[in-house]
Scaffold this active site. Structure first.
Site, PDB file in Angstrom:
ATOM      1  N   GLU A 255       0.825  -1.212   0.000  1.00 44.08           N
ATOM      2  CA  GLU A 255       0.000   0.000   0.000  1.00 44.08           C
ATOM      3  C   GLU A 255       0.858   1.261   0.000  1.00 44.08           C
ATOM      4  OE1 GLU A 255      -2.916  -0.343  -0.815  1.00 44.08           O
ATOM      5  OE2 GLU A 255      -3.096  -2.486  -0.413  1.00 44.08           O
ATOM      6  N   HIS A 258       1.462   2.230  -3.567  1.00 46.94           N
ATOM      7  CA  HIS A 258       0.378   3.052  -4.106  1.00 46.94           C
ATOM      8  C   HIS A 258       0.477   4.486  -3.589  1.00 46.94           C
ATOM      9  CE1 HIS A 258      -1.915   0.012  -6.178  1.00 46.94           C
ATOM     10  NE2 HIS A 258      -2.038  -0.747  -5.103  1.00 46.94           N
TER      11      HIS A 258
END
Length: 489
Positions: A255, A258
């Site tokens: 994550e 991202h």
């Protein structure tokens, strides 16, 4: 003010409202009271109605007709606005609002049904979502393939046919590699219990190492890890299993990939159409390269092994090499997000075929569980033992994200190309990562790709970063070399 200036001022407000909508979604998945689900669905639906009205405002057509781009950045802004306007005009406001409302409710229903292993309880909701997405796909396709139209929302210019061809090229080498590995001796995994607070503290350290800017972000717990936001507010979530710390650590690194993309975009693009990642395939190239080629490398796992020993003490692995093998252990597990690099794309291929058949009307929602279980046994050689390890494991379909799954594998393909170029241009990378310093790699990715946001088309931004046309070859070469060496093939 010129037509271009008027359009960009209008668009800035639209982008700001879209960020608010995203924040509502983040809140729903992290800290929203359980009893607020119905009201939140109405709130999200109402905000989607406002956004749809703005995105189809008649003035946009006039501004687009008159606007003159001042430079290449302006041309990219107009390209993105025109694309969004053309797509949004094809979808009735009623349908857009209903999709937003139903998928908001569906996420909570999915989580409840997943918790009690209740496929039958989820099917009516899933059927409604599929019906709405079929209608949306049909409206967008205007006589073409509705699944292609949905894929285009996540990866502009990509089609189901092109994805299927990519998977056909990848599958033989992946299956052959998998069969060789499963015939070899498997490494030992970690043993023991790993406390939640210690895991979260070390996961924050990992996020920092991979360049996450805490002044513009935060980490929370969620059922399914995700990243949300862009610009100056980019949030991540993770999850914790006290018997499997890799779940938390590598979900966090993924994550952060991202989030780092969003945080790395040129600040001048903030709250504009190109102020976000250009596609989900390119987005996944960042998260997958952070998680795998960098985070699971021998160099970085050597550093992580030392930190885990300091935090948790003994956990059944005697040296850094054994830890590297454990982190990269290949096994045909049920869960996509926990899958090793060899099996991961096989998980995605299965979901691609199933969701494409659902949207095309070739597979009924009532038959999805049986189709999933049959395909899983055929591809992975084991029977699904419970729905949470089967068709209820992923949140995507409850969110209406049909067409999203193949971008994970496309991201893997892009990542293979990017890291091949990165390693060729950054000598001494392993020495730095062995000390826990990933900044040379993340800095290269930020400069070569992340800062551009949506300035270029998806494949173009990857090509510019790599210096060659992206294809699946570098990824497959990397997997065969890495796991061939680990397993002595």
């Amino acid at each position: 003010m010129s037509a271009y200036d008027d359009l960009m001022a209008f668009q800035r407000q639209t982008e700001a409202l879209a960020q608010v909508a995203g924040r509502l979604g983040w809140d729903q998945e992290t800290v929203m009271p359980e009893g607020a689900a119905g009201q939140r669905a109405e709130e999200i639906g109402a905000l989607e109605a406002v956004l749809h009205a703005r995105r189809t405002d008649p003035r946009i057509a006039g501004w687009l007709a008159e606007a003159v781009a001042p430079d290449a950045v302006g041309a990219a802004q107009l390209r993105q606005i025109r694309r969004s306007y053309d797509r949004t005009m094809k979808v009735p406001a009623r349908l857009a609002e209903e999709i937003a409302r139903v998928t908001s409710l569906a996420q909570g229903i999915w989580a409840e049904c997943r918790g009690r292993e209740d496929v039958a309880g989820f099917l009516p909701t899933l059927r409604k979502v599929v019906e709405l997405k079929r209608e949306e796909g049909g409206a967008l396709a205007a006589g073409g393939d509705p699944y292609d139209a949905l894929v285009d929302d996540y990866e502009p210019g990509m089609t189901g046919t092109a994805i299927a061809a990519m998977f056909d090229a990848m599958r033989p080498r992946l299956v052959a590699l998998r069969e060789k590995i499963l015939g070899a001796e498997a490494p030992h995994g970690v043993v023991g219990r790993f406390g939640q607070e210690d895991q979260l503290a070390l996961s924050r350290e990992l996020a920092t190492a991979f360049g996450y800017d805490w002044s513009r972000g935060r980490v929370d717990l969620a059922v399914h890890p995700f990243s949300s936001g862009s610009g100056h507010d980019v949030r991540i979530t993770t999850r914790v299993s006290e018997t499997d710390p890799f779940n938390c650590f590598y979900s966090t690194i993924h994550e952060v990939g991202h989030a780092a993309y969003e945080q790395g975009i040129d600040p001048a693009f903030a709250l504009t159409p190109i102020g976000q990642g250009v596609s989900m395939g390119v987005h996944e190239s960042q998260s997958r390269s952070y998680e795998n080629q960098l985070g699971r490398s021998r160099a970085f796992t050597g550093w992580l092994y030392g930190r885990m020993r300091e935090v948790f003490g003994e956990f059944g692995i005697g040296d850094a090499e054994g830890f590297y093998r454990a982190v990269n252990r290949v096994h045909p597990g049920y869960i996509r997000t926990e899958a090793d690099e060899v099996h991961y794309n096989l998980h995605v291929m299965m979901r691609f075929d199933l969701e494409r058949a659902l949207i095309r009307g070739e597979l009924d929602v009532a038959d999805l569980e049986a189709a999933w279980n049959e395909r899983f046994r055929a591809d992975f050689g084991v029977a699904v033992d419970r729905p949470s390890n089967g068709m209820l494991q992923d949140v995507h379909w409850s969110c209406g994200l049909f067409g999203y799954f193949p971008t994970y594998s496309l991201g893997n393909v892009y990542a293979g190309c990017l890291v091949k170029a990165l390693r060729a241009e950054v000598p001494g990378l392993d020495g730095m990562m062995a000390a826990g310093d990933v900044s040379a790699a993340t800095g290269w990715l930020r400069e070569r790709l992340q800062r551009h946001g949506g300035l270029y088309e998806p494949r173009d931004v990857v090509r510019r970063a790599c210096g060659f046309e992206p294809d699946e070859g570098p990824l497959l070469d990397y997997l065969e070399a890495k796991f061939g060496e680990i397993y002595g093939l």
